[in-house]
Design a protein around this motif. Structure first.
Motif, mmCIF file in Angstrom:
data_model
loop_
_atom_site.group_PDB
_atom_site.id
_atom_site.type_symbol
_atom_site.label_atom_id
_atom_site.label_comp_id
_atom_site.label_asym_id
_atom_site.label_seq_id
_atom_site.Cartn_x
_atom_site.Cartn_y
_atom_site.Cartn_z
ATOM 1 N N VAL A 85 67.325 -87.459 72.447
ATOM 2 C CA VAL A 85 66.980 -86.373 71.832
ATOM 3 C C VAL A 85 66.107 -87.206 70.286
ATOM 4 C CG1 VAL A 85 67.437 -84.912 70.320
ATOM 5 C CG2 VAL A 85 68.334 -85.026 72.931
ATOM 6 N N LYS A 86 64.877 -87.678 70.142
ATOM 7 C CA LYS A 86 64.671 -87.886 68.847
ATOM 8 C C LYS A 86 65.499 -87.365 66.933
ATOM 9 C CE LYS A 86 60.326 -90.178 69.999
ATOM 10 N NZ LYS A 86 58.762 -89.794 69.933
ATOM 11 N N ASP A 87 65.379 -87.431 66.705
ATOM 12 C CA ASP A 87 66.177 -86.781 65.272
ATOM 13 C C ASP A 87 64.982 -86.038 65.101
ATOM 14 O OD1 ASP A 87 68.228 -88.557 64.442
ATOM 15 O OD2 ASP A 87 67.175 -90.210 63.625
ATOM 16 N N ILE A 88 65.467 -84.305 63.662
ATOM 17 C CA ILE A 88 64.735 -83.994 63.646
ATOM 18 C C ILE A 88 64.447 -83.661 61.815
ATOM 19 C CG2 ILE A 88 64.870 -80.973 63.433
ATOM 20 C CD1 ILE A 88 67.112 -81.084 65.597
ATOM 21 N N ILE A 89 63.246 -84.048 61.831
ATOM 22 C CA ILE A 89 62.357 -83.959 60.413
ATOM 23 C C ILE A 89 62.263 -83.074 60.360
ATOM 24 C CG2 ILE A 89 60.726 -85.635 59.431
ATOM 25 C CD1 ILE A 89 61.952 -88.056 61.175
ATOM 26 N N ASN A 90 62.323 -82.794 58.952
ATOM 27 C CA ASN A 90 61.854 -81.409 58.636
ATOM 28 C C ASN A 90 60.313 -81.696 57.605
ATOM 29 O OD1 ASN A 90 60.673 -78.612 56.996
ATOM 30 N ND2 ASN A 90 63.023 -78.358 57.342
ATOM 31 N N SER A 91 59.146 -81.503 58.520
ATOM 32 C CA SER A 91 57.929 -81.757 57.792
ATOM 33 C C SER A 91 57.896 -81.114 55.949
ATOM 34 C CB SER A 91 56.942 -82.392 58.559
ATOM 35 O OG SER A 91 56.336 -80.761 59.213
ATOM 36 N N ILE A 92 58.029 -79.378 56.828
ATOM 37 C CA ILE A 92 58.001 -79.038 55.314
ATOM 38 C C ILE A 92 58.429 -79.175 53.706
ATOM 39 C CG2 ILE A 92 57.468 -76.894 54.766
ATOM 40 C CD1 ILE A 92 56.813 -75.665 57.945
ATOM 41 N N ASN A 93 59.527 -79.472 55.031
ATOM 42 C CA ASN A 93 60.534 -79.902 53.247
ATOM 43 C C ASN A 93 60.049 -80.972 52.654
ATOM 44 O OD1 ASN A 93 62.421 -79.492 51.981
ATOM 45 N ND2 ASN A 93 63.587 -81.268 52.534
ATOM 46 N N ILE A 94 60.260 -82.390 53.240
ATOM 47 C CA ILE A 94 59.536 -83.480 53.220
ATOM 48 C C ILE A 94 58.484 -83.061 52.179
ATOM 49 C CG2 ILE A 94 58.182 -85.609 53.636
ATOM 50 C CD1 ILE A 94 60.108 -85.363 55.691
ATOM 51 N N LYS A 95 56.801 -82.443 52.678
ATOM 52 C CA LYS A 95 56.576 -82.431 52.048
ATOM 53 C C LYS A 95 56.057 -81.575 50.239
ATOM 54 C CE LYS A 95 52.428 -82.988 55.772
ATOM 55 N NZ LYS A 95 51.893 -82.091 56.966
ATOM 56 N N GLU A 96 57.285 -80.424 50.348
ATOM 57 C CA GLU A 96 57.404 -79.934 49.489
ATOM 58 C C GLU A 96 58.488 -80.954 48.099
ATOM 59 O OE1 GLU A 96 60.244 -76.534 50.573
ATOM 60 O OE2 GLU A 96 57.981 -75.344 51.629
ATOM 61 N N LYS A 97 59.613 -81.414 48.809
ATOM 62 C CA LYS A 97 59.904 -82.439 47.915
ATOM 63 C C LYS A 97 58.856 -83.576 47.258
ATOM 64 C CE LYS A 97 64.966 -82.261 49.325
ATOM 65 N NZ LYS A 97 65.162 -81.726 48.506
ATOM 66 N N ALA A 98 57.852 -83.651 47.783
ATOM 67 C CA ALA A 98 56.668 -85.202 47.495
ATOM 68 C C ALA A 98 55.827 -84.979 46.516
ATOM 69 C CB ALA A 98 56.109 -85.008 48.710
ATOM 70 N N ILE A 99 56.021 -83.674 46.175
ATOM 71 C CA ILE A 99 54.735 -82.643 44.946
ATOM 72 C C ILE A 99 55.931 -82.150 43.685
ATOM 73 C CG2 ILE A 99 53.192 -82.469 46.478
ATOM 74 C CD1 ILE A 99 54.163 -79.468 46.335
ATOM 75 N N GLU A 100 57.280 -82.373 43.712
ATOM 76 C CA GLU A 100 58.384 -81.955 42.934
ATOM 77 C C GLU A 100 58.468 -82.659 41.800
ATOM 78 O OE1 GLU A 100 61.932 -80.568 46.150
ATOM 79 O OE2 GLU A 100 62.645 -82.633 45.029
ATOM 80 N N GLU A 101 57.802 -84.087 41.713
ATOM 81 C CA GLU A 101 57.648 -85.166 41.075
ATOM 82 C C GLU A 101 56.737 -85.757 40.622
ATOM 83 O OE1 GLU A 101 61.577 -87.492 39.378
ATOM 84 O OE2 GLU A 101 61.918 -87.124 41.784
ATOM 85 N N GLU A 102 56.292 -85.952 39.754
ATOM 86 C CA GLU A 102 55.079 -86.723 39.341
ATOM 87 C C GLU A 102 55.010 -88.202 38.862
ATOM 88 O OE1 GLU A 102 51.718 -83.724 38.025
ATOM 89 O OE2 GLU A 102 51.632 -82.308 40.115
ATOM 90 N N ASN A 103 53.980 -88.704 38.547
ATOM 91 C CA ASN A 103 53.824 -89.852 37.971
ATOM 92 C C ASN A 103 54.939 -90.816 38.345
ATOM 93 O OD1 ASN A 103 51.072 -89.691 37.060
ATOM 94 N ND2 ASN A 103 51.818 -88.125 35.378
ATOM 95 N N VAL A 104 55.917 -90.469 39.597
ATOM 96 C CA VAL A 104 57.094 -91.298 39.031
ATOM 97 C C VAL A 104 56.767 -93.398 39.913
ATOM 98 C CG1 VAL A 104 58.241 -89.865 40.131
ATOM 99 C CG2 VAL A 104 57.188 -91.374 41.980
ATOM 100 N N LEU A 105 55.671 -93.664 40.020
ATOM 101 C CA LEU A 105 54.824 -95.339 39.507
ATOM 102 C C LEU A 105 54.135 -95.307 38.760
ATOM 103 C CD1 LEU A 105 55.467 -95.918 43.827
ATOM 104 C CD2 LEU A 105 57.391 -96.356 41.939
ATOM 105 N N ASN A 106 54.274 -96.930 38.813
ATOM 106 C CA ASN A 106 53.214 -96.894 37.888
ATOM 107 C C ASN A 106 51.760 -96.338 38.951
ATOM 108 O OD1 ASN A 106 50.715 -98.743 36.320
ATOM 109 N ND2 ASN A 106 52.418 -99.737 35.512
#
Length: 282
Positions: A85-106
């Motif tokens: 049974v592969k680990d369950i990954i919430n792709s919607i949650n990952i995409k939402e969290k990915a846009i919570e912060e901007e310009n976090v890297l150089n």
């Protein structure tokens, strides 16, 4: 450690090691499941010690075909059925969290931002990342390599960074509650692991359509297709560096990989949820 006096219908040990030992020997339940989410042999577990614990379970759930194979190779055979049974990954949650912060890297367009996420542990092969970074600098590649994670190897890794004079190019960022904003912002995601049970962070990087370089641990080819949805390389600093250079020097290839990632369909989460529902309904 004292036993749990309550009796349950189902008891789950959601990890190898201590939780597997505890549920097997200290918890009363009609049905017991234990999860295996690592490469059992490479993780260094003692099969002679573990066997009696595993045989107290109704079923063993491995997160990949490779982790199942490793367990059976170590034990020869086990009474409980082993299912995948592969680990369950919430792709919607990952995409939402990915846009919570901007310009976090150089965001200097002349600098290539490379990211690795993982525990600072020997299994993650981060010494290879540091040595690959050295190769890239010697080849006049303008990069910053960020490593998110904490662990027991921090001082050794920092000492290696210091000795190679790479402090301006490779940064140990420590633990981050939300690594996905960093993952979305990076130009290339690199995983240097020596072994994995599955490879969750690589899967997360595919969800965010990142160009990926991944060492050839056993489950890598089940996550990405070499030269199509990422690059799988040997577990050497030179091979890692050469794969990164392939992305840096070939923007057309980067576009091909990211387009393939955007177009691929993955229903692993739905299948895993159904399998878990079936387990709990027995």
């Amino acid at each position: 450690m004292t036993s749990n006096s309550k009796e349950y219908n189902i008891a789950i040990a959601y990890n190898q090691g201590f939780s597997t030992y505890y549920v097997a020997s200290k918890v009363k339940a009609k049905t017991k499941f234990t999860w295996l989410n690592t490469d059992y042999i490479n993780a260094g577990y003692n099969a002679n010690f573990d066997k009696t614990f595993y045989e107290n379970y109704t079923k063993i759930i491995a997160v990949s075909k490779e982790s199942k194979t490793s367990l059976l190779k170590a034990h020869g055979s086990l009474k409980p059925e082993i299912i995948i049974v592969k680990d369950i990954i919430n792709s919607i949650n990952i995409k939402e969290k990915a846009i919570e912060e901007e310009n976090v890297l150089n965001k200097n367009k002349n600098i290539i931002n490379i990211l690795t996420v993982g525990r600072l542990a020997k299994a993650k092969g981060l010494h290879l990342a540091i040595k690959a970074c050295q190769i890239l600098i010697k080849k006049n590649k303008t990069i910053k390599w960020y490593i998110i994670g904490e662990g027991s190897e921090r001082s050794k890794l920092q000492n290696l960074i210091n000795s190679l004079k790479l402090n301006d190019n490779i940064i140990l960022m420590g633990y981050k509650e939300n690594p996905y904003s960093y993952m979305k912002t990076c130009d290339i995601y690199v995983q240097t692991s020596l072994f994995e049970g599955l490879g969750l962070t690589v899967i997360e990087a595919t969800i965010l359509n990142k160009p990926i370089v991944c060492t050839n641990f056993p489950t890598a080819s089940s996550i990405i297709k070499h030269n199509e949805t990422g690059l799988i390389c040997e577990m050497t600093a030179k091979s890692i560096a050469n794969s990164i250079i392939k992305y840096i020097d070939n923007p057309t290839f980067v576009k091909k990989v990211t387009a393939n990632l955007q177009n691929q369909v993955n229903n692993d989460t739905e299948l895993s949820l159904q399998k878990i529902n079936d387990l709990l309904s027995q």
